[in-house]
Design an enzyme around this catalytic site. Structure first.
Site, PDB file in Angstrom:
ATOM      1  N   PRO A   1      10.960  -1.984  -2.673  1.00 31.45           N
ATOM      2  CA  PRO A   1      11.322  -3.134  -3.501  1.00 31.45           C
ATOM      3  C   PRO A   1      10.109  -3.794  -4.154  1.00 31.45           C
ATOM      4  O   PRO A   1       9.159  -4.168  -3.471  1.00 31.45           O
ATOM      5  CB  PRO A   1      12.003  -4.086  -2.514  1.00 31.45           C
ATOM      6  CG  PRO A   1      12.292  -3.276  -1.297  1.00 31.45           C
ATOM      7  CD  PRO A   1      11.260  -2.198  -1.264  1.00 31.45           C
ATOM      8  N   GLU A   2      10.153  -3.901  -5.472  1.00 32.09           N
ATOM      9  CA  GLU A   2       9.161  -4.653  -6.238  1.00 32.09           C
ATOM     10  C   GLU A   2       9.908  -5.785  -6.941  1.00 32.09           C
ATOM     11  O   GLU A   2      11.053  -6.061  -6.595  1.00 32.09           O
ATOM     12  CB  GLU A   2       8.434  -3.728  -7.232  1.00 32.09           C
ATOM     13  CG  GLU A   2       7.765  -2.535  -6.526  1.00 32.09           C
ATOM     14  CD  GLU A   2       7.055  -1.581  -7.477  1.00 32.09           C
ATOM     15  OE1 GLU A   2       6.697  -1.998  -8.587  1.00 32.09           O
ATOM     16  OE2 GLU A   2       6.868  -0.413  -7.102  1.00 32.09           O
TER      17      GLU A   2
ATOM     18  N   LYS B   1       7.108 -10.660  -4.709  1.00 31.50           N
ATOM     19  CA  LYS B   1       8.087  -9.806  -4.028  1.00 31.50           C
ATOM     20  C   LYS B   1       8.757 -10.536  -2.865  1.00 31.50           C
ATOM     21  O   LYS B   1       9.443  -9.909  -2.063  1.00 31.50           O
ATOM     22  CB  LYS B   1       7.406  -8.534  -3.507  1.00 31.50           C
ATOM     23  CG  LYS B   1       6.771  -7.676  -4.592  1.00 31.50           C
ATOM     24  CD  LYS B   1       6.039  -6.488  -3.988  1.00 31.50           C
ATOM     25  CE  LYS B   1       5.116  -5.841  -4.996  1.00 31.50           C
ATOM     26  NZ  LYS B   1       4.219  -4.848  -4.374  1.00 31.50           N
TER      27      LYS B   1
ATOM     28  N   ARG C   1      11.647   0.936   9.048  1.00 29.56           N
ATOM     29  CA  ARG C   1      10.239   1.166   9.377  1.00 29.56           C
ATOM     30  C   ARG C   1       9.538  -0.067   9.926  1.00 29.56           C
ATOM     31  O   ARG C   1       8.355  -0.005  10.258  1.00 29.56           O
ATOM     32  CB  ARG C   1       9.515   1.744   8.172  1.00 29.56           C
ATOM     33  CG  ARG C   1       9.827   3.234   8.050  1.00 29.56           C
ATOM     34  CD  ARG C   1       9.238   3.853   6.828  1.00 29.56           C
ATOM     35  NE  ARG C   1       7.803   3.725   6.794  1.00 29.56           N
ATOM     36  CZ  ARG C   1       7.071   4.112   5.775  1.00 29.56           C
ATOM     37  NH1 ARG C   1       7.645   4.632   4.712  1.00 29.56           N
ATOM     38  NH2 ARG C   1       5.785   3.975   5.806  1.00 29.56           N
TER      39      ARG C   1
ATOM     40  N   ARG D   1     -12.443  -9.469 -14.595  1.00 30.22           N
ATOM     41  CA  ARG D   1     -12.416  -8.531 -13.474  1.00 30.22           C
ATOM     42  C   ARG D   1     -13.074  -7.215 -13.843  1.00 30.22           C
ATOM     43  O   ARG D   1     -12.714  -6.588 -14.831  1.00 30.22           O
ATOM     44  CB  ARG D   1     -10.965  -8.269 -13.038  1.00 30.22           C
ATOM     45  CG  ARG D   1     -10.244  -9.513 -12.597  1.00 30.22           C
ATOM     46  CD  ARG D   1     -10.898 -10.086 -11.334  1.00 30.22           C
ATOM     47  NE  ARG D   1      -9.992 -11.023 -10.689  1.00 30.22           N
ATOM     48  CZ  ARG D   1      -9.507 -10.847  -9.461  1.00 30.22           C
ATOM     49  NH1 ARG D   1      -9.855  -9.808  -8.748  1.00 30.22           N
ATOM     50  NH2 ARG D   1      -8.685 -11.739  -8.942  1.00 30.22           N
TER      51      ARG D   1
ATOM     52  N   ARG E   1      -2.792   4.948  -3.063  1.00 29.81           N
ATOM     53  CA  ARG E   1      -1.495   5.075  -3.717  1.00 29.81           C
ATOM     54  C   ARG E   1      -1.479   6.304  -4.624  1.00 29.81           C
ATOM     55  O   ARG E   1      -2.439   6.526  -5.373  1.00 29.81           O
ATOM     56  CB  ARG E   1      -1.180   3.867  -4.609  1.00 29.81           C
ATOM     57  CG  ARG E   1      -1.095   2.553  -3.890  1.00 29.81           C
ATOM     58  CD  ARG E   1       0.066   2.512  -2.938  1.00 29.81           C
ATOM     59  NE  ARG E   1       0.047   1.275  -2.186  1.00 29.81           N
ATOM     60  CZ  ARG E   1      -0.707   1.044  -1.123  1.00 29.81           C
ATOM     61  NH1 ARG E   1      -1.505   1.977  -0.670  1.00 29.81           N
ATOM     62  NH2 ARG E   1      -0.666  -0.105  -0.512  1.00 29.81           N
TER      63      ARG E   1
END
Length: 264
Positions: A2-3, A57, A106, A144, A254
DNA sequence: ATCTATTCCTGGCTGC
DNA sequence: TGCAGCCAGGAATAGA
């Protein structure tokens, strides 16, 4: 996984179900789901759910001076109905209506209770990508020096993006995931911002993405996975835009898919 | 500031 | 058919 769009879908479904109801009990059946909570479950007994909101989230149930936040992490689900035997946390309401169950095979997901005034300190999240302005986003990028993909996944920078929507937005805006954020041109930054908003809106419109096991409050899968252009595509398969072979690299632990030809 | 590695966790997959 | 081993990754954390 879920995002933002998946969480937004759940929140919209939760409003008619739980808003205005009074919490009779919050039963914690798996203490690990509650291990990071600043306050105990007894705090919320007898309080009305004034509103249900999303922040990044997190699913938020606003109870006035207290707030409940639920983070689904990888496999967490919220289900409305009869309590599920696999439930780790069960919310029961004083009118004896259906219950809200937090299920999570999980066991990575978390439920938090905190004082509402402490929210920004407890959650420490960046801007909402669907609410902040483009100029603000561009200014953030400019400061950044890190790579763009991990930066977009950093919840303290923008809140709610995860691997799926970042991968898709970088593909849509033709930006290579390894680019340094501060090196993006103004034009690239604008395209990226637009792509992020488009991907998120498309995700919400299509009820979120179901890849491994996302389902909504009633157990229904999303449809956005049918719209993905590169996420979860195997390395070497054809780019949907230029037919070049897609590349797979690991970035910040990722899996990352991109097209070496059209993402520069 | 930015990076990597480790931890959490288990269903589902791989290979023998 | 069985079983060991690996993999997925969001976020916290530690260390470089």
């Amino acid at each position: 996984m879920p995002e933002l769009p998946e969480v937004e879908t759940i929140v919209r479904e939760m409003r008619p179900a739980v808003q205005g109801r009074v919490l009779r009990e919050m039963a914690v059946l798996d203490s690990s789901a509650f291990s990071l909570s600043p306050l105990a479950p007894e705090q919320v007994k007898g309080l009305e759910v004034l509103s249900v909101r999303r922040r990044g989230k997190y699913i938020l149930m606003d109870l006035g001076s207290f707030c409940i936040a639920i983070h689904l992490r990888m496999t967490g689900q919220l289900r409305w109905g009869e309590p599920d035997p696999r439930s780790r946390v069960i919310f029961r309401f004083s009118d004896g209506s259906q219950t809200l169950s937090f299920v999570d095979v999980r066991r990575l997901g978390k439920v938090l209770i905190f004082n509402t005034e402490d929210m920004s300190k407890v959650l420490s999240l960046g801007q909402e990508p669907l609410e902040c302005g483009c100029d603000q986003f561009l200014e953030g990028l400019r400061q950044r020096r890190g790579r763009i993909k991990p930066l977009l996944m950093n919840q303290g920078f923008v809140a709610g993006l995860g691997n799926i929507y970042v991968t898709e937005a970088l593909f849509a805006s033709r930006i290579k995931p390894t680019r340094r954020a501060s090196d993006l041109t103004q034009r690239e930054g604008r395209q990226l911002f637009q792509a992020i908003q488009n991907c998120l809106k498309m995700g919400i419109q299509n009820g979120g993405s179901s890849f491994r096991n996302y389902v909504d409050l009633y157990g229904n899968p999303g449809r956005t996975q049918k719209k993905w252009r590169v996420y979860a595509k195997p390395a070497g398969s054809a780019c949907p835009r230029c037919t070049q072979k897609l590349r797979f690299v690991m970035m910040a632990q990722r899996g990352t898919v991109y097209c070496p030809k059209c993402q520069r």
